[in-house]
Design an enzyme around this catalytic site. Structure first.
Site, PDB file in Angstrom:
ATOM      1  N   LYS A 109      -0.713   5.675   8.439  1.00 27.04           N
ATOM      2  CA  LYS A 109       0.051   5.735   7.180  1.00 27.04           C
ATOM      3  C   LYS A 109      -0.892   5.809   5.973  1.00 27.04           C
ATOM      4  O   LYS A 109      -0.759   6.678   5.113  1.00 27.04           O
ATOM      5  CB  LYS A 109       0.944   4.501   7.089  1.00 27.04           C
ATOM      6  CG  LYS A 109       1.504   4.162   5.721  1.00 27.04           C
ATOM      7  CD  LYS A 109       2.356   2.886   5.812  1.00 27.04           C
ATOM      8  CE  LYS A 109       2.582   2.127   4.531  1.00 27.04           C
ATOM      9  NZ  LYS A 109       1.428   1.656   3.803  1.00 27.04           N
ATOM     10  N   THR A 132       0.863  -1.184   0.000  1.00 26.86           N
ATOM     11  CA  THR A 132       0.000   0.000   0.000  1.00 26.86           C
ATOM     12  C   THR A 132       0.895   1.228   0.000  1.00 26.86           C
ATOM     13  O   THR A 132       1.552   1.530   0.994  1.00 26.86           O
ATOM     14  CB  THR A 132      -0.912   0.004   1.228  1.00 26.86           C
ATOM     15  OG1 THR A 132      -1.656  -1.216   1.236  1.00 26.86           O
ATOM     16  CG2 THR A 132      -1.882   1.164   1.182  1.00 26.86           C
ATOM     17  N   LYS A 181      -7.130   0.890  -3.157  1.00 21.33           N
ATOM     18  CA  LYS A 181      -6.697   0.364  -1.856  1.00 21.33           C
ATOM     19  C   LYS A 181      -6.734   1.451  -0.785  1.00 21.33           C
ATOM     20  O   LYS A 181      -7.210   1.231   0.334  1.00 21.33           O
ATOM     21  CB  LYS A 181      -5.290  -0.232  -1.980  1.00 21.33           C
ATOM     22  CG  LYS A 181      -4.669  -0.715  -0.676  1.00 21.33           C
ATOM     23  CD  LYS A 181      -5.357  -1.945  -0.094  1.00 21.33           C
ATOM     24  CE  LYS A 181      -5.085  -2.140   1.388  1.00 21.33           C
ATOM     25  NZ  LYS A 181      -3.793  -2.672   1.726  1.00 21.33           N
TER      26      LYS A 181
END
Lengths: 271, 271
Positions: A240, A96, A173
């Site tokens: 994140k 990711t 994502k």
């Protein structure tokens, strides 16, 4: 299925995904920064690579599943990696990261005759073990066709095609993780408010996750929260990933009010 | 089922709910501030009350479904309402209000020998027509037992008991609406970010609402957003209800970071 696949990044998700590949009959060459994490795979016949480039075969397929943009770039730019992959090789990028980094690496591959296919994974390690991963895909059609059976063997139960452009599956994502984090934290706040008002949070979670919110995400986080666990434990992934989405929103001049706020909230809670 | 039920508040949700009662065989005495809205019910045999108190029978059951705390208080405190309801009467309070107001009105009822049962409704008008409403309940046991068949006749497919304390079911309603609004607005932001990054928002909504978020709420808002509609249209309900939840959180010294932020966001968008 005697093809040897390179697999780089044997973290909590990488290990079960690589294990699935081995069990499906693929040969594996694996690399991890901390080599000891490869031991269970070596015991099952995988070959340990001394550096990323040594997990890569000319014209072959290599998958990466690493922590962040920096780790991914350092693998792709490591000595010999692109050279060894060479013409016709495919890099399945499963981490990711930001769409920007992904687009940049896709261009670097294209200039060398190799191809980057984005295939970031939705799913916790248990979902990998159960082969119930969801994987959005993006990249050139021929490359996607070549890697589909490999992704299925990794445990990809659902593969969702988002076209040829690099960045697309990566963005999906990020969007999905933002929605997961928003749902989990909203549910956590809601159930805490219920409890502080004298209402049984387990009963509230039961009602809502059996009716309006009867989706896997709410059910699993509802259970965690009702058991007094933080929805995402100590994981740094929410901060994140929501940060990456908020940044992608700002770059595209899209609204990032909720994602931006959530990122700030997660940062303040991490301090 | 020849019992006459009082029904006060014939808005977008009240009208189909009252219609269900009539069609189930109950007699109705109805009141609405704008009397013309009662016409479809009068045509089906309901009696029009000139004021709230005239919809109330001694020891009977009266339901209220009005816009906010102020409207609800003004009904309960209106001339003759509590007097007419009297000993043994039940007030089914179905509006979305603050737990504090609900607790206050429950005390006022108790002092007069009547009982307030909280039964706020989850469900859009279409869900009322389909008799698929979800209703959290709170109040004294005997009173709940008496009103359960009435709530089922109103279209309450699922009745969820949250105990005897006033405020509990009201809080569950606020918590649920907060989660709905958080989900809808997060999805809206997510799909806009996808689109601005060149990713088809319909494909993203399809993937996510068939998998991780395969719950009615996400599916219906996903469709609205993909059709370029705001998730909640011009409705003022989200701002009102999230505000009530944030206030209930602050009073209970519970965290209200996301709910507080969302309330501010909705206020700024309404300006």
């Amino acid at each position: 299925m005697s093809e040897t696949i390179g697999f780089i990044g044997l973290g909590r998700l990488g290990l079960p995904v690589a294990t699935n590949l081995l069990q499906a009959g693929y040969s594996l060459a694996v690399y991890n920064r901390t080599a000891s994490k490869a031991e269970p795979l070596i015991a099952q016949g995988a070959r340990l690579a001394a550096r990323p480039a040594d997990a890569v075969a000319a014209g072959g397929v290599v998958a990466t599943l690493v922590w962040d943009d920096e780790a991914l770039e350092s693998v792709v730019m490591s000595e010999g990696f692109l050279e060894n992959l060479g013409q016709g090789g495919i890099h399945i990028s499963m981490s990711t990261v930001s769409p920007e980094t992904s687009r940049k690496l896709a261009s670097i591959h294209a200039a060398r005759g190799s191809t980057l296919v984005e295939a970031p994974i939705f799913g916790r390690p248990e979902a990998a073990e159960e082969r119930k991963l969801l994987i959005p895909l993006a990249g050139p059609k021929d490359a996607k066709d070549r890697v589909r059976p490999i992704l299925a063997a990794m445990g990809g139960e659902g593969l969702y095609d988002f076209g040829e452009e690099a960045g697309a599956a990566t963005l999906v994502k990020l969007v999905g993780n933002f929605l997961i984090v928003s749902a989990g934290h909203s549910l956590g706040e809601a159930l805490t408010i219920a409890e502080k008002n004298g209402v049984d949070p387990v009963a509230v979670a039961d009602m809502l996750t059996q009716t309006l919110f009867n989706a896997p995400i709410y059910q699993s986080y509802g259970k965690r929260i009702a058991q007094k666990q933080a929805p995402f434990g100590q994981s740094k992934i929410p901060m994140k990933d929501v940060g990456l989405l908020a940044e992608a929103a700002r770059r595209a001049e899209a609204p990032s009010r909720i994602s931006g706020f959530l990122h700030e909230l997660l940062r303040s809670e991490a301090e």
